[in-house]
Design an enzyme around this catalytic site. Structure first.
Site, PDB file in Angstrom:
ATOM      1  N   LYS A   1      -7.096   6.363  10.853  1.00  0.00           N
ATOM      2  CA  LYS A   1      -8.513   6.375  11.246  1.00  0.00           C
ATOM      3  C   LYS A   1      -8.572   6.268  12.763  1.00  0.00           C
ATOM      4  CE  LYS A   1     -10.051   3.793   7.147  1.00  0.00           C
ATOM      5  NZ  LYS A   1     -10.452   2.443   6.704  1.00  0.00           N
TER       6      LYS A   1
ATOM      7  N   VAL B   1     -11.260   3.477   2.210  1.00  0.00           N
ATOM      8  CA  VAL B   1     -10.762   4.347   1.144  1.00  0.00           C
ATOM      9  C   VAL B   1      -9.929   3.556   0.126  1.00  0.00           C
ATOM     10  CG1 VAL B   1     -10.776   6.530   2.450  1.00  0.00           C
ATOM     11  CG2 VAL B   1      -8.788   5.017   2.630  1.00  0.00           C
TER      12      VAL B   1
ATOM     13  N   GLU C   1       4.084   3.955   6.406  1.00  0.00           N
ATOM     14  CA  GLU C   1       2.868   3.138   6.289  1.00  0.00           C
ATOM     15  C   GLU C   1       1.804   3.931   5.532  1.00  0.00           C
ATOM     16  OE1 GLU C   1       1.542   0.389   6.030  1.00  0.00           O
ATOM     17  OE2 GLU C   1       0.972  -0.439   7.980  1.00  0.00           O
ATOM     18  N   ASP C   2       1.022   3.241   4.718  1.00  0.00           N
ATOM     19  CA  ASP C   2      -0.036   3.944   3.970  1.00  0.00           C
ATOM     20  C   ASP C   2      -1.152   4.406   4.898  1.00  0.00           C
ATOM     21  OD1 ASP C   2      -0.820   1.345   4.524  1.00  0.00           O
ATOM     22  OD2 ASP C   2      -1.599   0.908   2.528  1.00  0.00           O
TER      23      ASP C   2
ATOM     24  N   ASP D   1      -5.783  -0.233  -1.990  1.00  0.00           N
ATOM     25  CA  ASP D   1      -6.628  -1.053  -2.848  1.00  0.00           C
ATOM     26  C   ASP D   1      -7.900  -1.513  -2.169  1.00  0.00           C
ATOM     27  OD1 ASP D   1      -5.325  -2.933  -1.045  1.00  0.00           O
ATOM     28  OD2 ASP D   1      -6.072  -4.498  -2.380  1.00  0.00           O
TER      29      ASP D   1
ATOM     30  N   ASP E   1      -5.094   1.720  10.608  1.00  0.00           N
ATOM     31  CA  ASP E   1      -6.521   1.511  10.839  1.00  0.00           C
ATOM     32  C   ASP E   1      -6.710   1.063  12.296  1.00  0.00           C
ATOM     33  OD1 ASP E   1      -9.203   1.094  10.337  1.00  0.00           O
ATOM     34  OD2 ASP E   1      -8.934  -0.790   9.272  1.00  0.00           O
TER      35      ASP E   1
ATOM     36  N   GLY F   1       0.768  -1.242   0.000  1.00  0.00           N
ATOM     37  CA  GLY F   1       0.000   0.000   0.000  1.00  0.00           C
ATOM     38  C   GLY F   1       0.797   1.288   0.000  1.00  0.00           C
TER      39      GLY F   1
HETATM   40  P1  IMP Z   1      -4.273  -2.130  10.683  1.00  0.00           P
HETATM   41  O1  IMP Z   1      -3.370  -3.273  10.991  1.00  0.00           O
HETATM   42  O2  IMP Z   1      -5.704  -2.419  11.078  1.00  0.00           O
HETATM   43  O3  IMP Z   1      -3.802  -0.790  11.216  1.00  0.00           O
HETATM   44  O4  IMP Z   1      -4.387  -2.036   9.109  1.00  0.00           O
HETATM   45  C1  IMP Z   1      -3.381  -1.596   8.318  1.00  0.00           C
HETATM   46  C2  IMP Z   1      -3.507  -2.111   6.906  1.00  0.00           C
HETATM   47  O5  IMP Z   1      -4.854  -2.429   6.520  1.00  0.00           O
HETATM   48  C3  IMP Z   1      -3.075  -1.026   5.956  1.00  0.00           C
HETATM   49  O6  IMP Z   1      -1.675  -1.066   5.737  1.00  0.00           O
HETATM   50  C4  IMP Z   1      -3.880  -1.312   4.719  1.00  0.00           C
HETATM   51  O7  IMP Z   1      -3.194  -2.215   3.895  1.00  0.00           O
HETATM   52  C5  IMP Z   1      -5.153  -1.958   5.215  1.00  0.00           C
HETATM   53  N1  IMP Z   1      -6.261  -0.971   5.285  1.00  0.00           N
HETATM   54  C6  IMP Z   1      -6.840  -0.466   6.394  1.00  0.00           C
HETATM   55  N2  IMP Z   1      -7.825   0.404   6.095  1.00  0.00           N
HETATM   56  C7  IMP Z   1      -7.864   0.470   4.732  1.00  0.00           C
HETATM   57  C8  IMP Z   1      -8.690   1.221   3.800  1.00  0.00           C
HETATM   58  O8  IMP Z   1      -9.583   2.012   4.156  1.00  0.00           O
HETATM   59  N3  IMP Z   1      -8.419   1.018   2.489  1.00  0.00           N
HETATM   60  C9  IMP Z   1      -7.459   0.159   2.036  1.00  0.00           C
HETATM   61  N4  IMP Z   1      -6.675  -0.555   2.870  1.00  0.00           N
HETATM   62  C10 IMP Z   1      -6.884  -0.403   4.208  1.00  0.00           C
END
Ligand code: IMP
Length: 178
Positions: free
Chosen positions: A134, A156, A102-103, A162, A106, A48
């Site tokens: 977020k 998003v 990091e992109d 993606d 979440d 990402g």
């Molecule tokens: P986390 O481990 O829940 O913080 O998620 C991180 C990863 O989930 C990111 O690096 C993204 O690859 C994916 N991700 C989380 N939210 C989104 C979104 O809204 N769109 C696309 N990918 C997301």
């Protein structure tokens, strides 16, 4: 308003290419100031973050290095649950100033599992730069040191992000339409 379709879902415009670009320039400027005289190693987490990493790194004017890694999640033993390993981290990071790219953060799960592994390799410092965050979705708190945009908990796509493999090549960021 120009809606787009990715797979089965409709997305609406959220952040323009210009907004993303000017915010990245501001974030890079801050990093350039904070790391003046140092030589940080950026570690970008694929897939990402490839577009963000590329645009951010172009704005870095101090000496800096970059490498790209992929995180693989696999089922460990019962006691360890899911284990995340970094693929491609072939650099020695002892004593280095690390900036993880990091992109989007979440729930924070990915980074909260990955950060201890980085710490374990005794870098001098570790900071995080994320394009999107977020806050309402945060379950595993991680400190984001440099942030592009704080956004609501809506899915998003675009600018490297993606939806089931598609949408990464869109220049803007779109969010799920109601
Ligand atoms: P986390 O481990 O829940 O913080 O998620 C991180 C990863 O989930 C990111 O690096 C993204 O690859 C994916 N991700 C989380 N939210 C989104 C979104 O809204 N769109 C696309 N990918 C997301």
């Amino acid at each position: 308003m120009q809606l787009i379709r990715v797979h089965d879902k409709q997305f609406e415009p959220y952040l323009t290419a210009e907004e993303i670009d000017s915010r990245i320039k501001m974030v890079a400027q801050q990093i350039n100031q904070d790391y003046a005289g140092k030589r940080p190693l950026f570690i970008a987490i694929l897939n990402g973050s490839f577009m963000f990493a590329s645009d951010l790194f172009k704005e870095i004017t101090i000496d800096a290095e970059i490498c790209f890694i992929k995180l693989a999640s696999y089922k460990g033993t019962k006691s360890t649950g899911h284990v995340i390993t970094a693929i491609g981290l072939d650099m020695d990071i002892i004593g280095r100033d690390i900036i993880i790219i990091e992109d989007i953060v979440d729930t924070g799960k990915t980074l909260s599992e990955f950060l201890p592994q980085i710490d374990h390799q005794q870098p001098s410092s570790v900071k995080i730069v994320a394009l999107l965050h977020k806050p309402e979705a945060m379950v595993y708190p991680v400190k984001i040191d440099y942030l592009g945009f704080s956004i609501p908990s809506k899915f998003v796509v675009g600018y490297g992000l993606d939806y089931d493999g598609l949408g990464r090549n869109i220049r803007e960021i779109y969010r799920l339409a109601e």
